[in-house]
Design a protein around this motif. Structure first.
Motif, PDB file in Angstrom:
ATOM      1  N   TRP A 190      12.442   4.945  60.581  1.00  0.00           N
ATOM      2  CA  TRP A 190      12.637   5.947  59.532  1.00  0.00           C
ATOM      3  C   TRP A 190      11.549   7.013  59.626  1.00  0.00           C
ATOM      4  N   SER A 191      11.975   8.260  59.677  1.00  0.00           N
ATOM      5  CA  SER A 191      11.075   9.401  59.623  1.00  0.00           C
ATOM      6  C   SER A 191      11.559  10.316  58.512  1.00  0.00           C
ATOM      7  N   PRO A 192      10.697  10.659  57.541  1.00  0.00           N
ATOM      8  CA  PRO A 192      11.135  11.561  56.470  1.00  0.00           C
ATOM      9  C   PRO A 192      11.681  12.878  56.998  1.00  0.00           C
ATOM     10  N   LYS A 193      11.187  13.310  58.160  1.00  0.00           N
ATOM     11  CA  LYS A 193      11.618  14.591  58.718  1.00  0.00           C
ATOM     12  C   LYS A 193      12.876  14.446  59.567  1.00  0.00           C
ATOM     13  N   TRP A 194      12.929  13.407  60.433  1.00  0.00           N
ATOM     14  CA  TRP A 194      14.006  13.304  61.407  1.00  0.00           C
ATOM     15  C   TRP A 194      15.059  12.265  61.054  1.00  0.00           C
ATOM     16  N   GLY A 195      14.721  11.321  60.175  1.00  0.00           N
ATOM     17  CA  GLY A 195      15.705  10.330  59.780  1.00  0.00           C
ATOM     18  C   GLY A 195      15.623   9.046  60.578  1.00  0.00           C
ATOM     19  N   LEU A 233      23.079  19.128  67.851  1.00  0.00           N
ATOM     20  CA  LEU A 233      22.200  19.878  66.944  1.00  0.00           C
ATOM     21  C   LEU A 233      22.944  20.272  65.671  1.00  0.00           C
ATOM     22  N   TRP A 234      24.213  20.637  65.810  1.00  0.00           N
ATOM     23  CA  TRP A 234      25.006  20.997  64.633  1.00  0.00           C
ATOM     24  C   TRP A 234      25.047  19.842  63.638  1.00  0.00           C
ATOM     25  N   SER A 235      25.378  18.648  64.117  1.00  0.00           N
ATOM     26  CA  SER A 235      25.455  17.494  63.225  1.00  0.00           C
ATOM     27  C   SER A 235      24.094  17.118  62.662  1.00  0.00           C
ATOM     28  N   VAL A 236      23.051  17.217  63.481  1.00  0.00           N
ATOM     29  CA  VAL A 236      21.698  16.898  63.026  1.00  0.00           C
ATOM     30  C   VAL A 236      21.271  17.818  61.890  1.00  0.00           C
ATOM     31  N   LEU A 237      21.563  19.099  62.037  1.00  0.00           N
ATOM     32  CA  LEU A 237      21.115  20.084  61.043  1.00  0.00           C
ATOM     33  C   LEU A 237      21.994  20.102  59.804  1.00  0.00           C
ATOM     34  N   LYS A 238      23.258  19.707  59.953  1.00  0.00           N
ATOM     35  CA  LYS A 238      24.200  19.804  58.837  1.00  0.00           C
ATOM     36  C   LYS A 238      24.282  18.535  57.987  1.00  0.00           C
ATOM     37  N   THR A 239      23.823  17.389  58.528  1.00  0.00           N
ATOM     38  CA  THR A 239      24.042  16.113  57.842  1.00  0.00           C
ATOM     39  C   THR A 239      22.730  15.388  57.583  1.00  0.00           C
ATOM     40  N   PRO A 240      22.289  15.307  56.323  1.00  0.00           N
ATOM     41  CA  PRO A 240      21.087  14.521  56.025  1.00  0.00           C
ATOM     42  C   PRO A 240      21.380  13.032  56.065  1.00  0.00           C
ATOM     43  N   GLU A 241      20.387  12.255  56.453  1.00  0.00           N
ATOM     44  CA  GLU A 241      20.555  10.795  56.434  1.00  0.00           C
ATOM     45  C   GLU A 241      20.149  10.239  55.075  1.00  0.00           C
ATOM     46  N   ILE A 242      20.725   9.086  54.745  1.00  0.00           N
ATOM     47  CA  ILE A 242      20.377   8.411  53.494  1.00  0.00           C
ATOM     48  C   ILE A 242      19.051   7.676  53.685  1.00  0.00           C
ATOM     49  N   PRO A 243      18.042   7.944  52.846  1.00  0.00           N
ATOM     50  CA  PRO A 243      16.754   7.253  52.994  1.00  0.00           C
ATOM     51  C   PRO A 243      16.899   5.749  52.797  1.00  0.00           C
ATOM     52  N   PRO A 244      16.025   4.950  53.422  1.00  0.00           N
ATOM     53  CA  PRO A 244      16.080   3.496  53.213  1.00  0.00           C
ATOM     54  C   PRO A 244      15.696   3.126  51.790  1.00  0.00           C
ATOM     55  N   SER A 245      16.198   1.998  51.332  1.00  0.00           N
ATOM     56  CA  SER A 245      15.785   1.485  50.026  1.00  0.00           C
ATOM     57  C   SER A 245      14.327   1.043  50.101  1.00  0.00           C
ATOM     58  N   ASP A 246      13.741   0.772  48.952  1.00  0.00           N
ATOM     59  CA  ASP A 246      12.357   0.277  48.921  1.00  0.00           C
ATOM     60  C   ASP A 246      12.220  -0.987  49.768  1.00  0.00           C
ATOM     61  N   GLU A 247      13.206  -1.879  49.656  1.00  0.00           N
ATOM     62  CA  GLU A 247      13.158  -3.129  50.417  1.00  0.00           C
ATOM     63  C   GLU A 247      13.243  -2.854  51.914  1.00  0.00           C
ATOM     64  N   GLU A 248      14.187  -1.967  52.305  1.00  0.00           N
ATOM     65  CA  GLU A 248      14.335  -1.621  53.727  1.00  0.00           C
ATOM     66  C   GLU A 248      13.072  -0.945  54.245  1.00  0.00           C
ATOM     67  N   TYR A 249      12.511  -0.047  53.437  1.00  0.00           N
ATOM     68  CA  TYR A 249      11.319   0.675  53.881  1.00  0.00           C
ATOM     69  C   TYR A 249      10.146  -0.280  54.078  1.00  0.00           C
ATOM     70  N   VAL A 309      17.200   4.173  45.821  1.00  0.00           N
ATOM     71  CA  VAL A 309      16.643   5.494  46.133  1.00  0.00           C
ATOM     72  C   VAL A 309      15.291   5.617  45.475  1.00  0.00           C
ATOM     73  N   GLY A 310      14.309   6.071  46.260  1.00  0.00           N
ATOM     74  CA  GLY A 310      12.981   6.265  45.712  1.00  0.00           C
ATOM     75  C   GLY A 310      11.941   5.487  46.481  1.00  0.00           C
ATOM     76  N   GLY A 311      10.707   5.512  45.990  1.00  0.00           N
ATOM     77  CA  GLY A 311       9.641   4.729  46.590  1.00  0.00           C
ATOM     78  C   GLY A 311       9.197   5.257  47.914  1.00  0.00           C
ATOM     79  N   GLY A 312       8.732   4.312  48.782  1.00  0.00           N
ATOM     80  CA  GLY A 312       8.113   4.660  50.045  1.00  0.00           C
ATOM     81  C   GLY A 312       9.028   5.337  51.025  1.00  0.00           C
ATOM     82  N   GLY A 313      10.363   5.275  50.839  1.00  0.00           N
ATOM     83  CA  GLY A 313      11.309   5.894  51.754  1.00  0.00           C
ATOM     84  C   GLY A 313      11.184   7.389  51.832  1.00  0.00           C
ATOM     85  N   HIS A 314      10.557   7.994  50.884  1.00  0.00           N
ATOM     86  CA  HIS A 314      10.427   9.428  50.902  1.00  0.00           C
ATOM     87  C   HIS A 314       9.049   9.824  51.369  1.00  0.00           C
TER      88      HIS A 314
END
Length: 449
Positions: free
Chosen positions: A74-79, A201-217, A444-449
């Motif tokens: 997980w990368s906050p910038k790249w997903g 690049l089109w898909s990368v720039l157009k589609t944000p990924e869902i951040p991991p949950s606190d447990e996943e992170y 949603v929330g916590g360390g994932g962001h």
């Protein structure tokens, strides 16, 4: 805070899948142009299966490992998935640009290995990416949209081959430096190199990924804090554990895939040589005819990909999938007996319906029976079920076609048709997964962001 995955709009799902256009343009060139290039550079019929060993081996090694690694990334910038399919697209693009300049057979074979590494690095994280974003009720639509782009990419690749041959002269070959690859074939690879990167690049720039949950992170954080050697071992342990826990549906699907993908590899390797036998074409004419037929079946894929969604919802994905396998078998058994270049279009339409189902329905069924946390590794394992039959084919079919099938490309295609019928019979054993929308909650929330 707990949230279920939100339903996405048509255009959000469309943008998410655009990158498959570039990846499949590359695969389209591999299916139609690479084996003729090997032939142009001196390869014989019985050598073609072994020369294609790159696909099965790299798929077997790269996809499950990259899938498992992406599950723990997980990368906050790249997903989570995006870094892998972007790097894979860049590798594939460079190889496509270099491919038509191959000075010898073994140089082309080496480039195919690197190209397959790039394409496989992109493919499974991308399939997991689609599953990550969609709720269960939209999985069928999402993966059939993927099927549409699969068909579109291969259509463009094959159309470029026969159009450039018509425009720039199919019989014209490059003789400098003893090359025998027709110059008109260069341009298709150059377009593929451009599309490989731009569509991803089109898909990368157009589609944000869902951040991991606190447990996943927290799991990801602990993984990244491990010593390097342990982190290297982790993907392999993940793969072994996932195979031990694999749902019964995937075990039954593996038997279907053994015959299905063996037959598909036979088709891609021998369709152009078959037209030389059945229609008395020369090498360039046979390549052009194969490109036209591959374009036909992929246009059929584009047309029927979305039409299969309501059919799968009404009758169940399993029934549609089984029917598609029988249609593809009938198509392959028919093609060698048709000697008119126009009439062969009809079995290719049936082949395209089958390809549309094969490229969407199994992924939808698997996504419904695996956990979100292991989606990447299971998509990689699903690809292992594809590349193992391909590997078996590359190692076994050369002696089979030489000694049992009288070195005949026509007999090779008929052999593939029989294998598709067997695959359809085995698919009857699959149990239809539930189609409810029991998505796991996303924190949603916590360390994932």
């Amino acid at each position: 805070m707990k949230l279920t995955k939100p339903a996405l709009s048509f255009w959000q799902i469309f943008n998410m899948n655009v990158g498959f256009l570039g990846i499949q343009f590359s695969f389209g060139l591999q299916q139609t142009a690479v084996n003729p290039i090997f032939s142009f550079l001196g390869a014989h019929h019985d050598e073609l299966p072994l020369l294609n060993l790159a696909g099965p081996v790299t798929g077997l090694i790269i996809q499950p490992i990259i899938g498992a690694i992406s599950d723990k990334t997980w990368s906050p910038k790249w997903g989570r998935r995006k870094p892998f399919f972007l790097i894979g697209a860049i590798i594939g693009s460079l190889c496509l640009f270099a491919f038509p300049f191959s000075p010898s057979l073994w140089f082309a074979v080496g480039l195919l290995w690197i190209l397959d590494v790039g394409n496989n690095m992109a493919m499974e994280p991308y399939r997991a990416f689609v599953g990550d974003k969609l709720p269960n009720k939209q999985l069928s639509f999402g993966y059939q949209m993927q099927s549409l782009f699969v068909g579109a990419g291969i259509v463009l690749a094959n159309a470029s081959i026969f159009l450039f041959q018509d425009w720039f002269g199919g019989a014209e070959a490059v003789v400098d430096n003893a090359q025998r690859i027709p110059k008109w074939l260069y341009y298709s690879f150059f377009i593929g190199a451009l599309l490989s990167v731009s569509t991803i690049l089109w898909s990368v720039l157009k589609t944000p990924e869902i951040p991991p949950s606190d447990e996943e992170y927290e799991i990801i954080r602990k993984h990244n804090a491990m010593p390097l050697l342990e982190r290297i071992k982790t993907p392999f342990r993940e793969i072994v554990d996932a195979i031990k826990d694999m749902p019964k549906l995937m075990w039954k699907l593996s038997a279907v895939y053994l015959f299905q993908w063996y037959a598909l590899f036979v088709y891609w390797q021998f369709i152009a040589p078959m037209f030389r036998e059945s229609m008395n074409f020369d090498a360039s004419e046979a390549l052009s005819q194969a490109a036209k037929m591959n374009t036909t079946y992929n246009v059929s894929t584009i047309i029927f990909a979305m039409a299969l969604v309501p059919l799968a919802l009404k009758f169940g994905g399993k029934k549609v999938y089984v029917f598609s396998l029988f249609l593809t078998g009938i198509a392959m058994l028919s093609i060698p007996h048709i000697h008119d270049p126009l009439l062969v279009i009809f079995p290719m339409i049936l082949f395209g319906i089958g390809w549309a189902a094969m490229m969407g329905i199994p992924y939808s069924m698997v996504s419904k029976v695996v956990t979100h946390e292991r989606r990447g590794v299971y998509m990689g394992i699903l690809n292992m079920m594809i590349v193992i039959p391909m590997g078996i084919q590359t190692l076994t079919f050369g002696p089979i076609v030489k000694n049992l099938l009288h070195d005949s490309a026509v007999n090779a295609i008929l052999f593939g048709g029989v294998f598709f019928i067997i695959a359809g019979i085995l698919a009857l054993r699959i149990k239809q997964p539930n189609s409810n929308d029991n998505d796991s909650a996303i924190l949603v929330g916590g360390g994932g962001h």
